[in-house]
Design a protein around this motif. Structure first.
Motif, short mmCIF file in Angstrom:
data_model
loop_
_atom_site.label_atom_id
_atom_site.label_comp_id
_atom_site.label_asym_id
_atom_site.label_seq_id
_atom_site.Cartn_x
_atom_site.Cartn_y
_atom_site.Cartn_z
N THR A 38 -8.67 2.53 13.34
CA THR A 38 -7.27 2.35 12.95
C THR A 38 -7.16 1.76 11.54
OG1 THR A 38 -5.22 1.19 13.55
CG2 THR A 38 -7.25 0.13 14.22
N ASN A 39 -6.22 2.29 10.76
CA ASN A 39 -5.89 1.69 9.47
C ASN A 39 -4.98 0.49 9.72
OD1 ASN A 39 -7.19 3.74 8.10
ND2 ASN A 39 -5.35 4.61 7.18
N GLN A 40 -5.32 -0.64 9.17
CA GLN A 40 -4.43 -1.81 9.29
C GLN A 40 -4.17 -2.38 7.90
OE1 GLN A 40 -2.70 -2.78 11.99
NE2 GLN A 40 -3.49 -0.92 12.91
N GLY A 41 -3.44 -1.57 7.12
CA GLY A 41 -3.05 -1.99 5.78
C GLY A 41 -2.14 -3.21 5.82
N VAL A 42 -1.64 -3.54 7.02
CA VAL A 42 -0.83 -4.75 7.19
C VAL A 42 -1.57 -5.99 6.69
CG1 VAL A 42 -1.65 -5.01 9.59
CG2 VAL A 42 0.47 -6.09 8.91
N VAL A 43 -2.89 -5.98 6.79
CA VAL A 43 -3.68 -7.14 6.33
C VAL A 43 -3.60 -7.23 4.80
CG1 VAL A 43 -5.99 -8.16 6.23
CG2 VAL A 43 -5.21 -7.02 8.33
N ALA A 44 -3.75 -6.09 4.14
CA ALA A 44 -3.67 -6.08 2.66
C ALA A 44 -2.27 -6.47 2.18
CB ALA A 44 -4.05 -4.70 2.12
N ARG A 45 -1.28 -6.12 2.97
CA ARG A 45 0.11 -6.43 2.57
C ARG A 45 0.51 -7.85 2.94
NH1 ARG A 45 0.97 -1.58 5.02
NH2 ARG A 45 2.06 -2.65 6.71
N GLY A 46 -0.36 -8.57 3.63
CA GLY A 46 -0.06 -9.95 3.99
C GLY A 46 0.79 -10.09 5.24
N GLY A 47 0.96 -8.99 5.99
CA GLY A 47 1.77 -9.05 7.21
C GLY A 47 1.02 -9.55 8.42
N LEU A 91 -12.74 -0.30 15.48
CA LEU A 91 -12.95 -0.47 14.05
C LEU A 91 -11.60 -0.40 13.35
CD1 LEU A 91 -15.97 1.98 13.60
CD2 LEU A 91 -16.04 -0.50 13.83
N TYR A 92 -11.40 -1.27 12.37
CA TYR A 92 -10.15 -1.16 11.61
C TYR A 92 -10.41 -1.37 10.13
CZ TYR A 92 -9.50 -6.26 11.07
OH TYR A 92 -9.63 -7.58 10.74
N CYS A 93 -9.54 -0.76 9.34
CA CYS A 93 -9.65 -0.90 7.89
C CYS A 93 -8.51 -1.77 7.39
CB CYS A 93 -9.60 0.47 7.21
SG CYS A 93 -9.71 0.29 5.42
N PRO A 94 -8.81 -2.98 6.90
CA PRO A 94 -7.75 -3.89 6.44
C PRO A 94 -7.31 -3.63 5.00
CG PRO A 94 -9.87 -4.98 6.26
CD PRO A 94 -10.15 -3.60 6.81
N TYR A 95 -7.95 -2.67 4.34
CA TYR A 95 -7.70 -2.48 2.90
C TYR A 95 -6.55 -1.51 2.65
CZ TYR A 95 -12.25 -4.67 2.51
OH TYR A 95 -13.29 -5.54 2.61
N HIS A 96 -5.89 -1.74 1.52
CA HIS A 96 -4.85 -0.81 1.06
C HIS A 96 -4.74 -0.97 -0.45
CE1 HIS A 96 -1.09 1.31 0.54
NE2 HIS A 96 -1.18 1.74 1.78
N PRO A 97 -4.66 0.15 -1.18
CA PRO A 97 -4.65 0.03 -2.65
C PRO A 97 -3.39 -0.64 -3.19
CG PRO A 97 -4.39 2.32 -1.97
CD PRO A 97 -4.72 1.55 -0.73
N TRP A 107 -13.43 3.30 4.41
CA TRP A 107 -13.03 3.29 5.82
C TRP A 107 -11.58 3.70 6.01
CZ3 TRP A 107 -15.05 -0.80 9.78
CH2 TRP A 107 -16.46 -0.74 9.83
N ARG A 108 -10.80 3.72 4.93
CA ARG A 108 -9.36 3.96 5.13
C ARG A 108 -9.10 5.45 5.36
NH1 ARG A 108 -4.03 3.80 3.01
NH2 ARG A 108 -4.57 4.72 1.02
N GLY A 135 -15.03 7.05 6.76
CA GLY A 135 -15.97 5.94 6.83
C GLY A 135 -16.13 5.30 8.21
N MET A 136 -15.02 5.10 8.92
CA MET A 136 -15.13 4.44 10.23
C MET A 136 -15.89 5.32 11.21
SD MET A 136 -11.57 2.33 10.85
CE MET A 136 -10.36 3.45 10.18
#
Ligand SMILES: [Mg+2]
Length: 286
Positions: free
Chosen positions: A70-79, A109-115, A128-129, A134-135
């Motif tokens: 799962t993509n979890q761009g929420v981490v990169a956005r601070g959510g 597996l999750y990807c916390p990154y987001h550009p 991984w995104r 990658g995942m």
């Protein structure tokens, strides 16, 4: 002298499962104040989608490894923080267990990154995104997976693209809403593709044999069985009451019959408990 490389066959087929709107509700969740729609940082808000548990049980019975990616761009956005995402995933592991309470998932597996994030540590592109593979490639290495026999199920094009970019055959990458209506239908499609066609059956037993005399109740159960079979793409060959048992015969391997019976048992039992305040079915499993 150079040694020839030794190629060891990877042993296990897997199903790679997207998380949001594949396993658990996401778009339909209310959004807490200040949160972005779809961001999930609270384990108490983890709700399995209808049929998701039975889908995972069915795939495990068919000997697939189950990997959530799962993509979890929420981490990169601070959510959400990584530990909040971990808590959500701990809750998901608790909910997805077999009939003996054993966990069904082999990995999450999750990807916390987001550009375009706001947390510097996680603001960048990452292999991984999704749609990057990658995942899947990481899981294949760690869990010794055979990607040629593996499948992907997800609700977004990026889930499908990640599978195809990991060299999983496109026909093994099922998009919810395009190829199948939901995860349970996807699981049944996967199991049937892996097993020869057969005529099999499973049955469920009423909690109280006198309920068999309640014709409207029994007809409701029968029409629920037909609707469920149609929704998940299973051909129902026969539906017959044998005393207090409802026998469900399907065109497919035994585990499909068992999965269909278990899902029918779960949904009609919930409906009957709300109406009558007691169980509809005996505790015997199909
Ligand atoms: Mg999704």
């Amino acid at each position: 002298m150079r040694c020839r490389p030794v190629y060891i066959a990877r042993m296990h087929p897997a199903v790679f499962l997207d998380r949001d709107d594949t396993l658990i509700a996401n778009r339909s969740l209310d959004t807490p104040d200040g949160a972005r729609a779809g961001d999930l940082a609270d384990p108490d808000r983890v709700v399995l989608l209808p049929g998701a548990l039975e889908a995972c049980r069915l795939l495990r019975r068919a000997a697939f490894r189950l990997i959530v990616f799962t993509n979890q761009g929420v981490v990169a956005r601070g959510g959400a923080t990584p530990s909040q995402v971990d808590a959500v995933h701990d809750r998901l592991r608790e909910l997805l267990v077999d009939e003996e309470g054993q966990p069904l998932l082999d990995d999450i597996l999750y990807c916390p990154y987001h550009p375009e994030g706001s947390v510097p540590e996680f603001t960048r592109e990452h292999p991984w995104r999704k749609p990057a593979p990658g995942m899947i490639l990481h899981a294949a290495e760690v869990h010794d997976l055979d990607l040629t026999r593996s499948w992907v199920v997800g609700d977004q094009q990026r889930d499908i693209d990640a599978g195809v970019r990991a060299a999983i055959a496109p026909q093994r990458c099922l998009q919810i809403g395009r190829d199948v209506p939901d995860l349970l239908a996807g699981a049944i499609h996967i199991v049937r593709a892996n097993a020869p066609t057969a005529r099999t059956s499973a049955s469920i037993r009423l909690s109280d044999p006198t309920l068999r005399a309640d014709t409207p109740l029994c007809e409701t159960v029968e029409s629920s069985a037909r609707a469920l079979a149609e929704r998940v793409g299973v051909r129902l060959l026969d539906l017959a009451w044998r005393d207090d048992r409802l026998e469900i015969e399907v065109d497919g391997p035994q585990i499909v019959a068992i999965g269909l019976a278990a899902e029918l048992r779960r949904t009609t039992d919930a409906w009957y408990r709300a109406r009558a305040g007691r169980a509809l079915w005996h505790e015997d499993r199909p």
